[in-house]
Write a protein that holds these residues in place. Structure first.
Motif, PDB file in Angstrom:
ATOM      1  N   ALA A 212      -5.414  -8.447  14.222  1.00  0.00           N
ATOM      2  CA  ALA A 212      -5.477  -7.009  14.662  1.00  0.00           C
ATOM      3  C   ALA A 212      -6.752  -6.878  15.974  1.00  0.00           C
ATOM      4  O   ALA A 212      -6.687  -6.268  16.898  1.00  0.00           O
ATOM      5  N   LEU A 213      -8.555  -8.001  15.214  1.00  0.00           N
ATOM      6  CA  LEU A 213      -8.990  -8.282  16.004  1.00  0.00           C
ATOM      7  C   LEU A 213      -8.874  -8.793  17.841  1.00  0.00           C
ATOM      8  O   LEU A 213      -9.637  -8.352  18.535  1.00  0.00           O
ATOM      9  N   SER A 214      -7.925  -9.310  17.450  1.00  0.00           N
ATOM     10  CA  SER A 214      -7.432 -10.912  18.809  1.00  0.00           C
ATOM     11  C   SER A 214      -6.445  -9.693  19.522  1.00  0.00           C
ATOM     12  O   SER A 214      -6.683  -9.459  20.493  1.00  0.00           O
TER      13      SER A 214
ATOM     14  N   CYS B 165      -3.672  -3.410  10.510  1.00  0.00           N
ATOM     15  CA  CYS B 165      -4.505  -3.604   9.356  1.00  0.00           C
ATOM     16  C   CYS B 165      -4.319  -3.367   7.934  1.00  0.00           C
ATOM     17  O   CYS B 165      -4.874  -3.290   7.208  1.00  0.00           O
TER      18      CYS B 165
ATOM     19  N   ILE C 126      -2.420  -1.710  16.291  1.00  0.00           N
ATOM     20  CA  ILE C 126      -3.486  -2.447  15.234  1.00  0.00           C
ATOM     21  C   ILE C 126      -3.406  -1.667  14.004  1.00  0.00           C
ATOM     22  O   ILE C 126      -4.092  -2.296  12.485  1.00  0.00           O
TER      23      ILE C 126
ATOM     24  N   TYR D 221      -1.396   0.322  21.758  1.00  0.00           N
ATOM     25  CA  TYR D 221      -1.815  -0.864  20.773  1.00  0.00           C
ATOM     26  C   TYR D 221      -2.769   0.267  19.786  1.00  0.00           C
ATOM     27  O   TYR D 221      -2.329  -1.233  19.161  1.00  0.00           O
ATOM     28  N   ASN D 222      -2.568   1.092  19.604  1.00  0.00           N
ATOM     29  CA  ASN D 222      -3.273   1.985  18.639  1.00  0.00           C
ATOM     30  C   ASN D 222      -2.190   1.298  17.579  1.00  0.00           C
ATOM     31  O   ASN D 222      -2.394   1.350  16.743  1.00  0.00           O
TER      32      ASN D 222
ATOM     33  N   PHE E 146      -5.878  -8.444   9.976  1.00  0.00           N
ATOM     34  CA  PHE E 146      -7.395  -8.241  10.628  1.00  0.00           C
ATOM     35  C   PHE E 146      -7.502  -8.887  11.416  1.00  0.00           C
ATOM     36  O   PHE E 146      -8.571  -8.626  12.824  1.00  0.00           O
ATOM     37  N   ASN E 147      -7.697 -10.487  11.466  1.00  0.00           N
ATOM     38  CA  ASN E 147      -7.795 -11.408  12.609  1.00  0.00           C
ATOM     39  C   ASN E 147      -7.255 -11.357  13.587  1.00  0.00           C
ATOM     40  O   ASN E 147      -7.092 -11.473  15.019  1.00  0.00           O
TER      41      ASN E 147
ATOM     42  N   LYS F 102      -9.133  -4.614  25.571  1.00  0.00           N
ATOM     43  CA  LYS F 102     -10.155  -4.743  26.399  1.00  0.00           C
ATOM     44  C   LYS F 102     -10.432  -5.244  27.220  1.00  0.00           C
ATOM     45  O   LYS F 102     -10.812  -5.156  28.662  1.00  0.00           O
TER      46      LYS F 102
ATOM     47  N   LEU G  44      -6.769  -6.695  20.036  1.00  0.00           N
ATOM     48  CA  LEU G  44      -8.114  -5.725  20.075  1.00  0.00           C
ATOM     49  C   LEU G  44      -8.601  -6.248  21.860  1.00  0.00           C
ATOM     50  O   LEU G  44      -8.957  -4.910  22.719  1.00  0.00           O
ATOM     51  N   ASP G  45      -8.996  -7.353  21.511  1.00  0.00           N
ATOM     52  CA  ASP G  45      -9.525  -7.409  22.512  1.00  0.00           C
ATOM     53  C   ASP G  45      -8.532  -7.330  23.503  1.00  0.00           C
ATOM     54  O   ASP G  45      -8.983  -7.759  24.399  1.00  0.00           O
TER      55      ASP G  45
END
Length: 280
Positions: A265-267, A257, A253, A249-250, A262-263, A273, A269-270
């Motif tokens: 990337a954030l999704s 980035c 992401i 994931y890193n 970024f959007n 998680k 990240l979710d």
RNA sequence: UUCGAUCAUACUCCA
């Protein structure tokens, strides 16, 4: 003594050094005496926690106690010195072994070869490899992996493959590390096509490439800016039941980035998680 | 059967 050795070993591993040293004294009360194993365990421990002098002092204690350092002791010391960046000392120690009539074994050769590789002295490492073969010490999969990794890192893929071929000739079985190292080397050199072929070959042979092999490939595509390919791999690895981990994931992401996405990337990240993975 | 080798191999930080 064996029992005490096991205890001392275990305590050292969990960083309960004082208790281990306490047992070293306490064992005598149970009419047990420290043996070469005991000393080797302690010597290794002090090298691992970067207390080189303390480690060496136990070598002295060992000798005073009437145990001459054996092959394991030498290997432990040589390895410890290499990791402490004292390569020349390690080399001296290696020569000293011969003078004492002890033959270094695969472990010892591998330690020293790894030390040389880490200091970017790959040429010397390879010379030592030839030397060990000449002396009748048979390199194992670890020895090969060390050199293959070093050749890959220095961009010398042709030597890496030469070593791989040699493994085949000498019938030394490759392992997961060998495979991952080669895949990563190919990816780093930008040859994703060959990496793909290799992965497919592994699958055809009924084996399953692991998360590291896939991550290397994903990273390769990320670095080439081919995010679509990276995501394709990401989904295909999940399909065959390999779960991406935090490192995977890193990679995704990080490049998202850097591309300003970024959007997405954030999704991602979710998504990560949601799988119960903890960002680092 | 109690000791040793791939800082075991992948990401980030001009580290």
């Amino acid at each position: 003594t064996s029992l005490y050795n096991s205890l001392i070993y275990g305590l050292c591993k969990v960083a309960r050094e004082d208790e281990a040293l306490g047992l070293l004294v306490g064992m005598r009360r149970s009419r047990c005496v420290p043996d070469a194993f005991t000393y080797n365990i302690l010597i290794d421990h002090f090298f691992k926690v970067k207390r080189v002098n303390k480690a060496l002092s136990f070598v002295c204690k060992m000798i005073q106690d009437g145990y001459f350092p054996n092959q394991v002791t030498f290997c432990t010391v040589i390895n410890g010195l290499c990791n402490a960046g004292k390569l020349d000392k390690a080399w001296d120690c290696f020569q000293y072994m011969f003078r004492k009539g002890l033959q270094p074994d695969v472990f010892t050769y591998s330690s020293l070869i790894a030390g040389l590789c880490r200091s970017n002295r790959v040429r010397e490492a390879f010379a030592l490899f030839s030397q060990m073969e000449g002396r009748g010490c048979v390199p194992n999969v670890v020895t090969y992996n060390i050199l293959i990794c070093a050749f890959c890192r220095t961009g010398n893929m042709s030597m890496a493959f030469q070593m791989l071929d040699k493994m085949g000739i000498k019938s030394v079985k490759t392992d997961e590390v060998t495979c991952n190292t080669i895949v990563d080397g190919l990816c780093k050199s930008g040859d994703l096509a060959s990496a793909h072929l290799l992965i497919n070959k592994i699958i055809d042979e009924g084996m399953i490439p692991n998360v590291i092999a896939y991550s290397s490939m994903i990273n390769g595509y990320c670095k080439l800016g081919k995010m679509d390919e990276a995501f394709k791999l990401y989904t295909s690895m999940e399909m065959i039941g390999i779960s991406p981990n935090v490192v995977t994931y890193n990679m995704l992401i990080d490049t998202l980035c850097k591309e300003g996405k970024f959007n997405i990337a954030l999704s991602i990240l979710d998504e990560m998680k949601a799988k119960g993975l903890v960002p680092d």
